[in-house]
Design a protein around this motif. Structure first.
Motif, PDB file in Angstrom:
ATOM      1  N   LEU A 133      46.933  12.285 -16.553  1.00 34.05           N
ATOM      2  CA  LEU A 133      47.979  13.025 -17.235  1.00 34.05           C
ATOM      3  C   LEU A 133      49.319  12.341 -16.989  1.00 34.05           C
ATOM      4  N   SER A 134      50.260  12.647 -17.866  1.00 35.07           N
ATOM      5  CA  SER A 134      51.603  12.096 -17.752  1.00 35.07           C
ATOM      6  C   SER A 134      52.580  13.261 -17.711  1.00 35.07           C
ATOM      7  N   TYR A 135      53.388  13.300 -16.684  1.00 38.36           N
ATOM      8  CA  TYR A 135      54.273  14.443 -16.403  1.00 38.36           C
ATOM      9  C   TYR A 135      55.707  13.949 -16.503  1.00 38.36           C
ATOM     10  N   HIS A 136      56.422  14.379 -17.527  1.00 33.99           N
ATOM     11  CA  HIS A 136      57.780  13.896 -17.789  1.00 33.99           C
ATOM     12  C   HIS A 136      58.782  15.018 -17.585  1.00 33.99           C
ATOM     13  N   THR A 137      59.870  14.681 -16.933  1.00 29.87           N
ATOM     14  CA  THR A 137      60.968  15.633 -16.773  1.00 29.87           C
ATOM     15  C   THR A 137      62.215  15.020 -17.390  1.00 29.87           C
ATOM     16  N   TRP A 138      62.701  15.626 -18.435  1.00 35.44           N
ATOM     17  CA  TRP A 138      63.877  15.116 -19.143  1.00 35.44           C
ATOM     18  C   TRP A 138      65.078  15.996 -18.822  1.00 35.44           C
ATOM     19  N   PHE A 139      66.170  15.361 -18.407  1.00 35.86           N
ATOM     20  CA  PHE A 139      67.410  16.087 -18.151  1.00 35.86           C
ATOM     21  C   PHE A 139      68.434  15.743 -19.229  1.00 35.86           C
ATOM     22  N   GLY A 140      69.157  16.759 -19.653  1.00 36.08           N
ATOM     23  CA  GLY A 140      70.167  16.565 -20.690  1.00 36.08           C
ATOM     24  C   GLY A 140      71.453  16.016 -20.125  1.00 36.08           C
ATOM     25  N   VAL A 141      71.352  14.911 -19.428  1.00 28.49           N
ATOM     26  CA  VAL A 141      72.549  14.252 -18.913  1.00 28.49           C
ATOM     27  C   VAL A 141      72.316  12.745 -18.970  1.00 28.49           C
ATOM     28  N   GLY A 142      73.303  12.054 -19.480  1.00 21.18           N
ATOM     29  CA  GLY A 142      73.236  10.598 -19.540  1.00 21.18           C
ATOM     30  C   GLY A 142      74.627  10.040 -19.319  1.00 21.18           C
ATOM     31  N   SER A 143      74.787   8.783 -19.641  1.00 22.07           N
ATOM     32  CA  SER A 143      76.087   8.164 -19.357  1.00 22.07           C
ATOM     33  C   SER A 143      77.199   8.737 -20.228  1.00 22.07           C
ATOM     34  N   ARG A 144      76.845   9.397 -21.320  1.00 19.86           N
ATOM     35  CA  ARG A 144      77.889   9.984 -22.148  1.00 19.86           C
ATOM     36  C   ARG A 144      78.615  11.126 -21.440  1.00 19.86           C
ATOM     37  N   HIS A 145      78.011  11.687 -20.403  1.00 15.97           N
ATOM     38  CA  HIS A 145      78.601  12.814 -19.669  1.00 15.97           C
ATOM     39  C   HIS A 145      79.526  12.351 -18.550  1.00 15.97           C
ATOM     40  N   GLU A 146      79.665  11.036 -18.410  1.00 20.49           N
ATOM     41  CA  GLU A 146      80.504  10.508 -17.325  1.00 20.49           C
ATOM     42  C   GLU A 146      81.964  10.443 -17.755  1.00 20.49           C
ATOM     43  N   PRO A 163      46.312  10.583 -11.873  1.00 22.68           N
ATOM     44  CA  PRO A 163      44.996  11.156 -12.173  1.00 22.68           C
ATOM     45  C   PRO A 163      45.122  12.668 -12.326  1.00 22.68           C
ATOM     46  N   SER A 164      44.355  13.209 -13.247  1.00 18.14           N
ATOM     47  CA  SER A 164      44.508  14.628 -13.566  1.00 18.14           C
ATOM     48  C   SER A 164      44.165  15.526 -12.385  1.00 18.14           C
ATOM     49  N   SER A 165      43.390  15.009 -11.434  1.00 19.30           N
ATOM     50  CA  SER A 165      43.059  15.809 -10.240  1.00 19.30           C
ATOM     51  C   SER A 165      44.286  16.107  -9.382  1.00 19.30           C
ATOM     52  N   GLU A 166      45.394  15.401  -9.615  1.00 19.32           N
ATOM     53  CA  GLU A 166      46.587  15.553  -8.778  1.00 19.32           C
ATOM     54  C   GLU A 166      47.670  16.397  -9.438  1.00 19.32           C
ATOM     55  N   LEU A 167      47.302  17.230 -10.375  1.00 21.82           N
ATOM     56  CA  LEU A 167      48.278  18.056 -11.094  1.00 21.82           C
ATOM     57  C   LEU A 167      49.126  18.900 -10.149  1.00 21.82           C
ATOM     58  N   ALA A 168      48.495  19.588  -9.222  1.00 19.40           N
ATOM     59  CA  ALA A 168      49.241  20.491  -8.331  1.00 19.40           C
ATOM     60  C   ALA A 168      50.268  19.699  -7.511  1.00 19.40           C
ATOM     61  N   LEU A 169      49.882  18.515  -7.079  1.00 19.87           N
ATOM     62  CA  LEU A 169      50.784  17.691  -6.275  1.00 19.87           C
ATOM     63  C   LEU A 169      52.042  17.329  -7.060  1.00 19.87           C
ATOM     64  N   VAL A 170      51.865  16.883  -8.297  1.00 20.70           N
ATOM     65  CA  VAL A 170      53.022  16.397  -9.043  1.00 20.70           C
ATOM     66  C   VAL A 170      53.960  17.561  -9.390  1.00 20.70           C
ATOM     67  N   VAL A 171      53.408  18.711  -9.707  1.00 19.32           N
ATOM     68  CA  VAL A 171      54.276  19.861 -10.007  1.00 19.32           C
ATOM     69  C   VAL A 171      55.099  20.221  -8.768  1.00 19.32           C
ATOM     70  N   ARG A 172      54.438  20.277  -7.630  1.00 17.31           N
ATOM     71  CA  ARG A 172      55.135  20.638  -6.392  1.00 17.31           C
ATOM     72  C   ARG A 172      56.251  19.659  -6.082  1.00 17.31           C
ATOM     73  N   LEU A 173      55.949  18.377  -6.178  1.00 15.31           N
ATOM     74  CA  LEU A 173      56.945  17.359  -5.790  1.00 15.31           C
ATOM     75  C   LEU A 173      58.113  17.305  -6.772  1.00 15.31           C
ATOM     76  N   GLU A 174      57.821  17.427  -8.051  1.00 19.29           N
ATOM     77  CA  GLU A 174      58.907  17.373  -9.024  1.00 19.29           C
ATOM     78  C   GLU A 174      59.829  18.589  -8.875  1.00 19.29           C
ATOM     79  N   ALA A 175      59.242  19.745  -8.663  1.00 20.55           N
ATOM     80  CA  ALA A 175      60.068  20.937  -8.464  1.00 20.55           C
ATOM     81  C   ALA A 175      60.893  20.787  -7.186  1.00 20.55           C
ATOM     82  N   GLU A 176      60.295  20.205  -6.176  1.00 17.78           N
ATOM     83  CA  GLU A 176      60.973  20.000  -4.880  1.00 17.78           C
ATOM     84  C   GLU A 176      62.245  19.188  -5.065  1.00 17.78           C
ATOM     85  N   ARG A 177      62.143  18.067  -5.793  1.00 17.61           N
ATOM     86  CA  ARG A 177      63.337  17.239  -5.875  1.00 17.61           C
ATOM     87  C   ARG A 177      64.368  17.771  -6.880  1.00 17.61           C
TER      88      ARG A 177
END
Lengths: 455, 436
Positions: A60-73, A127-141
């Protein structure tokens, strides 16, 4: 398992049964995605979810997009969004420095990120078996990043080296930066996403902390997840790990729109390169503008493949250049249509400019042929298919379109828009946008060798 | 000894009907190592000239057809093979294969186009000098494979291109490319039955098939540390490649070496990246890899620090390598590397085209037939002592090649002081593109 609308709504009701306010889910419907569909959800705290199941491979591919880029600087603080992207891989309250990457790599994940003018996104291919790990870590950061001065200092140095690699020691990178700096005088697209070197060097830990607190909030984020996962399980994990994140009040984004360009801007520069180069930037429509599709078709006619007009006139038949490329910035606000030409020895950038202007004039005066139109559409279709081959490719397209035009379903709509372009529309778009008065021109000359200078 | 795999035409197919897209490749096991001495670049010119005309079409018509069909096509020349590869929207599969069949069977090899192709190649040689990363890699391999066919310039140089004429090109086509067997591969939205039918119809005519050349001899590693400075003006950043001959896929310790490399520089959180980038911020990237080919290939590490940091960075890299080889890895690192390699293997096979590429590599590089299919099992069975023995056996750091793109006048003395090389060469960055 995904489900029908009724099944999804029933599932949401079950998942919400014992959740506090911020973690409550809302099902918002689906977007068609070829023969599949993207399910749209949001959490009460504003986090948007776009989910596409695909069990063709156990990944699986887990993407987190934030609405901030260099235009906000702001001037003087350029490059902060990109520096911050680097810092997001550092320490959190629950992860020592280096553990975020290490844990995901041990799980077989590939982790990376990108920053541009309108957005920043982070992804894991895992790997799709690691779904829980990636959700936890992404939310953490997203909520618990720790910023310390030694890490900020080290990443500043890494970014400075990246700037040298991509810009200062790279002719095309340096010229492209100059092109945007010159083409945009007021709009934030004027400054490079990587930032000016003096700004990079000047950042403080406090700058980074303020940036994190301002922009890294669930209501400024989109999760796009594609691959082999159970939708119900993912939703439950997201509620569990992101549900307590508070939303933030996004500051209003004030910026000065770019005034209409009414005359050509032209620069001549010397670079340590053996042959001349030509960089052109025409003010171009934004991705959401109806003209974008016709310009994309014209770009294919001009530079797409070895039968294209400029490839023939500059390279295969004209033999004055080794390379010609064109691209339209897929940005929220009007960007540039760029043409890059790398000349052969003893040929000048002016030689290439004459040929490019002639090709554009022909496109304005005589419509392209039906064969060229068909060819351009077929090539755009091929490019579209390439972007859809992997879970990561699909997730990137979904996140990108949701972020830039507010509509992930637009992916297939964009292909359809290309298919609907007519020869007349191509001619009109050339007449409207590709005129010298809307152009920035950079002529690159080889820098004389030091011994020649001495002589 | 000739390859047991490359004596007959073969067809490989990996189906996937998710998208209306087909990838294809036709590989001819005849590459740039067959260029005569002094005429380097001949195979590449010949392969590219095949695209410039057939009996029924000129170059313009060929390119119109490719683009019009919504296809793309590239011709790659490597030391061991020529590959014609591309992709197409599904509805254009047969017409594009018909065209490729003409290029293979009936190229017109026009002399006027050869002259133009040579001019293009000379221009490309000059263009290459803009890419410091390419220069570092190219010169690393030249220094490593010095005196060996793999060290010769596949693109040619301005001098060697000038010695190639149309008769040589025609001979190379007739005796080399036309008469060798072909590996034909398809992936994507095509059934096996259709793939085989189309391959036989368009790509595999009846013809005399000559046995391919045997693998080149094994290269030998020069004793000592050999520094090649690729001198380019005004470099604020360097490109550094350091390595040596290392591994062969048939070595008993090959997998153990891959595991060891994952610890050192084969993952983002490996030792090299941590030391060079994370702790010091010296280079945006820092990695190492183990190459794969028919003969023993390189292990090498790559960094690109600012010029002011380059001597210290090289010193650090050499120290890290020495420690890694002398002391090996520990149990925790072994567990990480195995977990990473086993679990990330899912991404080596998540698309039909990647699976096809693996099948092609087994044949082309004469890999053990289960090289990829049993990769996970082999990694899981590797033990700590094996890894550390492999490092000591395959990577003695006393014998290395270092290729550095830098400005000699500003950095040369410091580089020599840091490396203490057995030999030093200084090569102008634009030497290949210089007029003879």
């Amino acid at each position: 398992m995904s489900g029908t609308t009724d099944e999804r709504e029933a599932r949401v009701a079950r998942l919400n049964a014992e959740r506090r306010d911020g973690a409550r889910l809302h099902f918002l419907g689906t977007y068609a995605f070829g023969e599949r569909s993207i399910a749209r959800y949001s959490l009460q705290n504003g986090l948007r979810l776009l989910l596409l199941t695909d069990s063709s491979a156990p990944v699986l591919s887990y993407h987190t997009w934030f609405g901030v880029g260099s235009r906000h600087e702001q001037p003087g603080k350029t490059g902060l969004a990109h520096l911050f992207e680097h810092l997001m891989f550092n320490e959190t309250k629950n992860l020592p420095a280096g553990e975020f990457d290490r844990t995901l790599e041990a799980a077989g994940g590939e982790v990376n990120a990108a920053t541009w003018v309108d957005w920043t996104f982070y992804y894991e291919n895992i790997p799709s078996s690691e779904l829980a790990l990636v959700v936890r870590l992404e939310a953490e950061r997203m909520q618990n990043l720790v910023l310390r001065e030694p890490q900020v200092a080290s990443e500043k140095e890494v970014v400075a080296n990246e700037r040298r690699y991509r810009v200062e020691d790279d002719v095309e990178g340096a010229v492209n930066e100059l092109l945007y700096k010159t083409a945009f005088s007021k709009h934030p697209y004027h400054w490079p996403t990587i930032g000016w070197m003096e700004d990079i060097e000047g950042f403080t830990t406090s700058d980074c902390e303020t940036f994190y607190g301002t922009y890294y909030a669930p209501n400024n984020a989109i999760l796009a997840v594609v691959g082999d996962f159970d939708e119900g399980q993912l939703l439950s994990l997201i509620q569990q790990h992101y549900g307590d994140l508070p939303s933030a009040v996004m500051p209003p984004h004030h910026f000065t729109p770019e005034p209409e360009q009414t005359a050509e801007r032209r620069l001549e520069v010397e670079k340590p390169t053996p042959t001349e180069k030509l960089a052109l930037g025409y003010k171009a429509p934004a991705l959401s503008d109806p003209d974008y599709a016709a310009l994309a078709v014209l770009n294919e006619v001009l530079v797409g493949g070895k039968s294209s007009r400029l490839y023939r006139s500059l390279i295969s038949e004209g033999e004055i250049a080794t390379d010609v490329r064109g691209s339209i910035a897929p940005s929220k606000d009007p960007g540039l249509y760029e043409i890059w030409v790398s000349l052969r020895e003893e040929r000048t950038a002016e030689d290439a400019l004459k040929i490019v202007e002639k090709a554009l004039s022909e496109a304005m005066n005589d419509a392209i042929t039906e064969a060229e139109l068909e060819k351009a559409k077929n090539r755009l279709e091929l490019g579209f298919l390439h972007g859809m081959e992997t879970a990561s490719g699909k997730a990137e397209q979904i996140g990108f379109y949701e972020m830039v035009v507010g509509d992930a379903g637009r992916i297939f709509g964009q292909l359809e828009a290309y298919r609907q372009v007519t020869r007349h529309a191509v001619r009109e778009v050339a007449r409207k946008h590709l005129v010298a008065a809307r152009r920035t021109t950079i002529l690159v000359r080889p820098k004389p060798e030091l011994d020649e200078e001495a002589a | 000894m000739t390859s047991p795999y490359l004596t007959n035409d073969q067809i490989l197919v990996e189906e996937s009907h998710d998208l209306p897209l087909v990838h294809f490749q036709i590989v001819i096991p005849s590459g740039s190592t067959e260029d005569p001495e002094g005429r380097e670049g001949l195979t590449r010119l010949t392969a590219r000239l095949m695209r410039r005309g057939t009996r029924g079409r000129d170059t313009r018509a060929i390119e119109e057809t490719i683009d019009g069909l919504g296809a793309e096509l590239a011709i790659e020349t490597s030391p061991g093979f020529v590959r014609i590869a591309g992709s197409t929207i599904k509805r254009s599969v047969e017409p594009i294969l018909a065209l490729i069949g003409e290029l293979l069977a009936d190229p017109s090899l026009p002399e006027g186009e050869l002259a133009q192709l040579k001019r293009e190649t000379e221009a490309a040689l000059l263009e290459l000098t803009d890419s410091d990363q390419s220069l570092a890699s190219m010169h690393f391999r030249r220094a490593l494979f010095r005196g060996h066919p793999y060290g010769r310039p596949g693109l040619g140089t301005r001098a060697t291109l000038g010695r190639i004429d149309i008769d040589q090109v025609v001979a190379r086509y007739r005796e080399g490319l036309a008469q060798r067997c072909r590996l034909v591969g398809f992936s994507g939205a095509i059934t096996r039955a259709d793939a085989e039918a189309l391959a036989h119809k368009h790509l595999l005519p009846k013809r005399t098939i000559r046995a391919p050349m045997g693998a080149p001899p094994e290269a030998t590693m020069r004793p000592g540390r050999h520094l090649r400075i690729v001198d380019k003006p005004e470099r604020t950043q360097t490109q550094i490649q350091i390595g040596r001959l290392a591994s062969h896929a048939h070595d008993a310790d090959h997998t153990a070496l891959l595991v060891g490399n994952a610890v050192f520089g084969g993952a983002f959180t490996a030792r090299l990246m941590r030391a060079v980038r994370s702790e010091r911020g010296w280079s945006y990237g820092a990695s190492s890899r183990v190459g794969l080919d028919r003969i023993r290939e390189a292990w090498n590490m790559w960094t690109f620090p600012a010029a002011t940091d380059a001597p210290a960075c090289i010193a650090l890299q050499l120290q890290l390598m020495e420690e890694w080889v002398a002391r090996g890895i520990d149990a925790e690192e072994l567990a990480f590397a195995k977990s990473y390699l086993v679990k990330s293997h899912a991404f080596a096979i998540d698309t039909a085209d990647k699976r096809l590429e693996q099948a092609v590599e087994v044949l082309l590089y004469e890999l053990p037939s289960d090289y990829f299919s049993h990769f996970i099992e082999r990694v899981q069975q590797v033990e700590l002592a094996e890894v550390n023995a492999a490092l000591a056996r395959r990577l003695p750091p006393s014998d290395l090649v270092l290729s550095v793109v830098a400005t000699e006048s500003e950095l040369g003395a410091q580089l020599r002081e840091t490396v203490q090389p057995t030999s030093t060469e200084v090569v102008a960055y634009d030497a290949d593109a210089a007029p003879p």
